[in-house]
Motif scaffolding. Structure first.
Motif, mmCIF file in Angstrom:
data_model
loop_
_atom_site.group_PDB
_atom_site.id
_atom_site.type_symbol
_atom_site.label_atom_id
_atom_site.label_comp_id
_atom_site.label_asym_id
_atom_site.label_seq_id
_atom_site.Cartn_x
_atom_site.Cartn_y
_atom_site.Cartn_z
ATOM 1 N N LEU A 192 -6.340 -9.441 7.509
ATOM 2 C CA LEU A 192 -5.103 -8.716 7.810
ATOM 3 C C LEU A 192 -5.192 -8.196 9.235
ATOM 4 O O LEU A 192 -5.488 -7.016 9.467
ATOM 5 C CB LEU A 192 -4.912 -7.555 6.818
ATOM 6 C CG LEU A 192 -4.869 -7.922 5.325
ATOM 7 C CD1 LEU A 192 -4.802 -6.664 4.474
ATOM 8 C CD2 LEU A 192 -3.683 -8.823 5.043
ATOM 9 N N PRO A 193 -4.941 -9.042 10.225
ATOM 10 C CA PRO A 193 -5.150 -8.633 11.621
ATOM 11 C C PRO A 193 -4.243 -7.497 12.068
ATOM 12 O O PRO A 193 -4.583 -6.747 12.989
ATOM 13 C CB PRO A 193 -4.873 -9.921 12.409
ATOM 14 C CG PRO A 193 -4.039 -10.749 11.517
ATOM 15 C CD PRO A 193 -4.468 -10.426 10.130
ATOM 16 N N GLN A 194 -3.082 -7.371 11.423
ATOM 17 C CA GLN A 194 -2.178 -6.278 11.790
ATOM 18 C C GLN A 194 -2.108 -5.206 10.714
ATOM 19 O O GLN A 194 -1.220 -4.343 10.736
ATOM 20 C CB GLN A 194 -0.770 -6.829 12.058
ATOM 21 C CG GLN A 194 -0.698 -7.755 13.258
ATOM 22 C CD GLN A 194 0.720 -8.140 13.608
ATOM 23 O OE1 GLN A 194 1.689 -7.565 13.119
ATOM 24 N NE2 GLN A 194 0.869 -9.110 14.519
ATOM 25 N N GLY A 195 -3.036 -5.252 9.786
ATOM 26 C CA GLY A 195 -2.986 -4.301 8.697
ATOM 27 C C GLY A 195 -1.771 -4.574 7.826
ATOM 28 O O GLY A 195 -1.295 -5.712 7.720
ATOM 29 N N ILE A 196 -1.258 -3.513 7.213
ATOM 30 C CA ILE A 196 -0.005 -3.608 6.459
ATOM 31 C C ILE A 196 0.883 -2.476 6.950
ATOM 32 O O ILE A 196 0.748 -1.324 6.502
ATOM 33 C CB ILE A 196 -0.238 -3.514 4.936
ATOM 34 C CG1 ILE A 196 -1.195 -4.624 4.464
ATOM 35 C CG2 ILE A 196 1.085 -3.624 4.177
ATOM 36 C CD1 ILE A 196 -1.463 -4.605 2.978
ATOM 37 N N PRO A 197 1.772 -2.763 7.877
ATOM 38 C CA PRO A 197 2.646 -1.702 8.409
ATOM 39 C C PRO A 197 3.583 -1.153 7.333
ATOM 40 O O PRO A 197 3.743 -1.739 6.254
ATOM 41 C CB PRO A 197 3.432 -2.433 9.511
ATOM 42 C CG PRO A 197 2.618 -3.643 9.835
ATOM 43 C CD PRO A 197 1.964 -4.042 8.544
ATOM 44 N N ALA A 198 4.189 -0.021 7.644
ATOM 45 C CA ALA A 198 5.120 0.598 6.703
ATOM 46 C C ALA A 198 6.236 -0.384 6.364
ATOM 47 O O ALA A 198 6.813 -1.026 7.255
ATOM 48 C CB ALA A 198 5.699 1.875 7.308
ATOM 49 N N GLY A 199 6.543 -0.505 5.113
ATOM 50 C CA GLY A 199 7.611 -1.389 4.662
ATOM 51 C C GLY A 199 7.224 -2.856 4.575
ATOM 52 O O GLY A 199 8.050 -3.673 4.157
ATOM 53 N N GLU A 200 6.007 -3.200 4.972
ATOM 54 C CA GLU A 200 5.567 -4.590 4.945
ATOM 55 C C GLU A 200 4.705 -4.830 3.685
ATOM 56 O O GLU A 200 4.234 -3.906 3.042
ATOM 57 C CB GLU A 200 4.744 -4.920 6.185
ATOM 58 C CG GLU A 200 5.545 -4.869 7.482
ATOM 59 C CD GLU A 200 6.485 -6.062 7.629
ATOM 60 O OE1 GLU A 200 6.208 -7.114 7.028
ATOM 61 O OE2 GLU A 200 7.494 -5.922 8.333
ATOM 62 N N THR A 204 0.848 -1.190 0.000
ATOM 63 C CA THR A 204 0.000 0.000 0.000
ATOM 64 C C THR A 204 0.880 1.235 0.000
ATOM 65 O O THR A 204 2.032 1.202 0.482
ATOM 66 C CB THR A 204 -0.911 0.038 1.232
ATOM 67 O OG1 THR A 204 -0.102 -0.077 2.417
ATOM 68 C CG2 THR A 204 -1.899 -1.115 1.194
ATOM 69 N N ALA A 205 0.379 2.326 -0.554
ATOM 70 C CA ALA A 205 1.159 3.567 -0.629
ATOM 71 C C ALA A 205 1.429 4.135 0.749
ATOM 72 O O ALA A 205 2.479 4.742 0.989
ATOM 73 C CB ALA A 205 0.424 4.590 -1.491
ATOM 74 N N VAL A 206 0.472 3.949 1.662
ATOM 75 C CA VAL A 206 0.643 4.401 3.046
ATOM 76 C C VAL A 206 0.357 3.217 3.954
ATOM 77 O O VAL A 206 -0.346 2.273 3.563
ATOM 78 C CB VAL A 206 -0.303 5.579 3.378
ATOM 79 C CG1 VAL A 206 0.027 6.795 2.532
ATOM 80 C CG2 VAL A 206 -1.759 5.178 3.162
ATOM 81 N N PRO A 207 0.907 3.228 5.149
ATOM 82 C CA PRO A 207 0.649 2.104 6.069
ATOM 83 C C PRO A 207 -0.859 1.914 6.291
ATOM 84 O O PRO A 207 -1.627 2.876 6.346
ATOM 85 C CB PRO A 207 1.367 2.519 7.351
ATOM 86 C CG PRO A 207 2.413 3.494 6.905
ATOM 87 C CD PRO A 207 1.830 4.228 5.737
ATOM 88 N N LEU A 208 -1.237 0.651 6.443
ATOM 89 C CA LEU A 208 -2.642 0.315 6.659
ATOM 90 C C LEU A 208 -2.823 -0.160 8.086
ATOM 91 O O LEU A 208 -2.291 -1.196 8.490
ATOM 92 C CB LEU A 208 -3.078 -0.784 5.683
ATOM 93 C CG LEU A 208 -4.543 -1.213 5.734
ATOM 94 C CD1 LEU A 208 -5.454 -0.063 5.337
ATOM 95 C CD2 LEU A 208 -4.780 -2.417 4.826
ATOM 96 N N ALA A 209 -3.562 0.640 8.881
ATOM 97 C CA ALA A 209 -3.757 0.314 10.294
ATOM 98 C C ALA A 209 -4.801 -0.795 10.436
ATOM 99 O O ALA A 209 -5.681 -0.953 9.593
ATOM 100 C CB ALA A 209 -4.213 1.560 11.054
ATOM 101 N N PRO A 210 -4.718 -1.546 11.538
ATOM 102 C CA PRO A 210 -5.670 -2.656 11.723
ATOM 103 C C PRO A 210 -7.016 -2.222 12.301
ATOM 104 O O PRO A 210 -7.893 -3.056 12.504
ATOM 105 C CB PRO A 210 -4.935 -3.565 12.711
ATOM 106 C CG PRO A 210 -4.069 -2.640 13.506
ATOM 107 C CD PRO A 210 -3.640 -1.554 12.563
#
Length: 525
Positions: A90-98, A35-41
């Motif tokens: 996606l229980p933890q979303g997609i953190p930055a760099g992940e 994702t372009a920006v981190p995705l919060a859970p």
């Protein structure tokens, strides 16, 4: 996998692409979703892979070292969600760099659009999808039943081909979209390979072509195009039957070519007929155009020639429903037209061409019906046998044209004295038979007197001629257990008595002999 997730193989990855996964049959591919920006859970995000068909997916999500397997069929099917998509939590979303890593075992060339939705969005989209599918499949299923019911009721084979076409359309839609995934054995039949879908698709094209050529009468109206359509039908049949025994990739290609060729030919043929004013051509053109567009787009996407929009599968389902509805309306209209033609032909077969009244066969049929009904209801019924007096003299003096016009005038005057359930027919020559249901002898004699008065009360006006006319009438009431033939014989005897007594009179066949009405001297004009 560790090298992939650590970024050690990033230099081997291709450039960023559109959010669509498309593989070829038998390929195993890796995909990285970022994702372009981190995705919060917080919003309970879900990775959604729409239209998975036969693809099997393993997903490595942030925060987990073990993959989660997803598929439309089999043990990895997730019944918490509709079959429109594979849903990866996606229980933890997609953190930055992940990133989310996907290993896709491709079993078809259909594209899988990729999106990230909140759990609420997933549920809303699932509800809308299920409502649409239920509507489309319900419409098609009802049309299948109607088609086969029409087949049984009419004996027309085209309804059977139409019903079979819609049946295979339903089966094809549910197989490629996973509607049957919860049924026992569905994963074995539909989830292992595309063979079953090719069989269903091929047989569906065959039934569609046979129905359309019969409905459009291509053999009689467009014979050259009809011969070409047999080529498309043969290709589809080979693909369908061949897929029953083999799983060669060329069978799918052959079936898609047969489908596209048939669709194009039917569209061209129906358009040509529609431009000629053919009603069936207009119906097929209107119904087949959207279906042809969607089936062609789907076929070319399955062949790997392009990547279509995400709504393509649902558009195909809707186009089947629209086509089915329009064709059903067209078939019903054709059925009504055939019925009108049959009724018209039947009416012509029972009508006397000269007077427009019933002919002998028609009035005898009405008489038998009245006799049968009178016996069933224990009700009276009578008839009046009518003869135009001195008709031969009119023919000899003025010619047959004037004589024919006399018969028309006389029959119309007699008919004007009858009630709605009473009928008149020309029995032959200058004789008429009047059927009077529910009338006893007295009532029948009263009707006969009115008929006599309507003719002898004023001259028959034909061009500049004014001719006197009169009738001899014999009336008989049905006796219990009497046949229609016996009743006619008694009325004929009463008619003969009227002639013998001087004509221009009514005689009733009473149980104790003939009854002249009115009694006394003959009526003169």
């Amino acid at each position: 996998m560790a090298d992939l997730r650590s970024g050690g193989l990033d230099d081997r990855l291709g450039p960023p692409s559109a959010p669509v996964i498309q593989t070829r049959r038998g390929d195993v591919t890796w995909w990285r979703v970022t994702t372009a920006v981190p995705l919060a859970p917080d919003s309970l995000p879900q990775l959604v892979l729409r239209s998975p068909f036969l693809n099997h997916v393993q997903a490595w999500v942030p925060g987990s070292d073990a993959p989660v397997s997803h598929a439309l069929y089999g043990e990895h099917a997730d019944s918490r969600y509709s079959h429109r998509a594979l849903v990866v939590d996606l229980p933890q979303g997609i953190p930055a760099g992940e990133a989310v890593w996907l290993r896709v075992d491709g079993a078809s060339s259909l594209q899988m659009p990729v999106s990230i939705e909140s759990l609420d969005q997933v549920h809303r989209h699932d509800l809308a999808f299920v409502a649409w599918r239920v509507f489309v499949l319900s419409v098609l299923s009802v049309l299948v039943l109607l088609a086969f019911a029409f087949r049984v009721g009419t004996g027309d084979a085209s309804f059977a081909w139409f019903g079979a076409m819609l049946f295979f359309a339903v089966l094809y839609l549910v197989s490629i979209s996973g509607d049957l995934r919860l049924l026992p054995g569905a994963d074995t039949v539909f989830g292992g390979s595309s063979r079953a879908n090719r069989v269903v698709g091929g047989l569906g094209v065959v039934c569609s072509n046979l129905f359309q050529r019969a409905y459009l009468d291509l053999r009689g109206k467009l014979p050259a195009l009809d011969r070409l359509l047999w080529v498309g039908t043969a290709l589809a049949a080979v693909a369908g039957v061949g897929s029953m025994v083999g799983d060669a990739a060329w069978l799918g290609l052959l079936g898609n070519i047969g489908l596209m060729l048939s669709a194009a030919l039917l569209l061209v043929g129906s358009t040509m007929l529609a431009l000629r004013g053919d009603r069936a051509g207009r119906v097929v053109m209107a119904s087949w155009l959207p279906l042809m567009v969607f089936t062609t787009l789907m076929a070319t996407e399955v062949m790997g020639l392009w990547a279509g929009p995400s709504w393509l599968v649902q558009g195909l389902a809707g186009s089947f429903a629209v086509a089915g509805l329009l064709l059903t309306i067209g078939l019903a209209d054709k059925l009504m037209e055939l019925r009108r033609d049959r009724d018209h032909a039947s009416a012509r077969a029972r009508a006397d061409e000269l007077t427009g009244m019933l002919n002998r066969a028609g009035v005898e049929s009405e008489l038998r019906r009245a006799v049968q009904q009178a016996g069933a209801d224990a009700a009276p019924a009578s008839i009046a046998f009518v003869d135009v007096d001195n008709f031969k003299m009119i023919n000899d003096a003025y010619g047959h044209s004037i004589g024919d016009q006399c018969l028309r005038i006389v029959s119309q005057r007699i008919r004007s004295q009858l009630r709605g359930d009473e009928v008149i027919g020309r029995y032959g020559g200058d004789e008429f038979l009047v059927v009077l249901p529910k009338a006893g002898l007295d009532d029948a004699l009263a009707v006969a007197r009115r008929m006599l008065a309507s003719v002898n009360g004023r001259p028959l006006a034909i061009n500049d001629l004014r001719l006197d006319g009169s009738l001899s009438i014999g009336v008989a009431e049905l006796v219990a257990g009497e046949t229609a033939e016996a009743l006619v014989e008694r009325a004929d005897a009463a008619l003969y008595a009227s002639k013998q007594a001087g004509r221009n009179r009514v005689t009733g066949a009473a149980s104790d002999g003939m009854q002249e009405d009115p009694p006394g001297a003959p009526v003169t004009i």
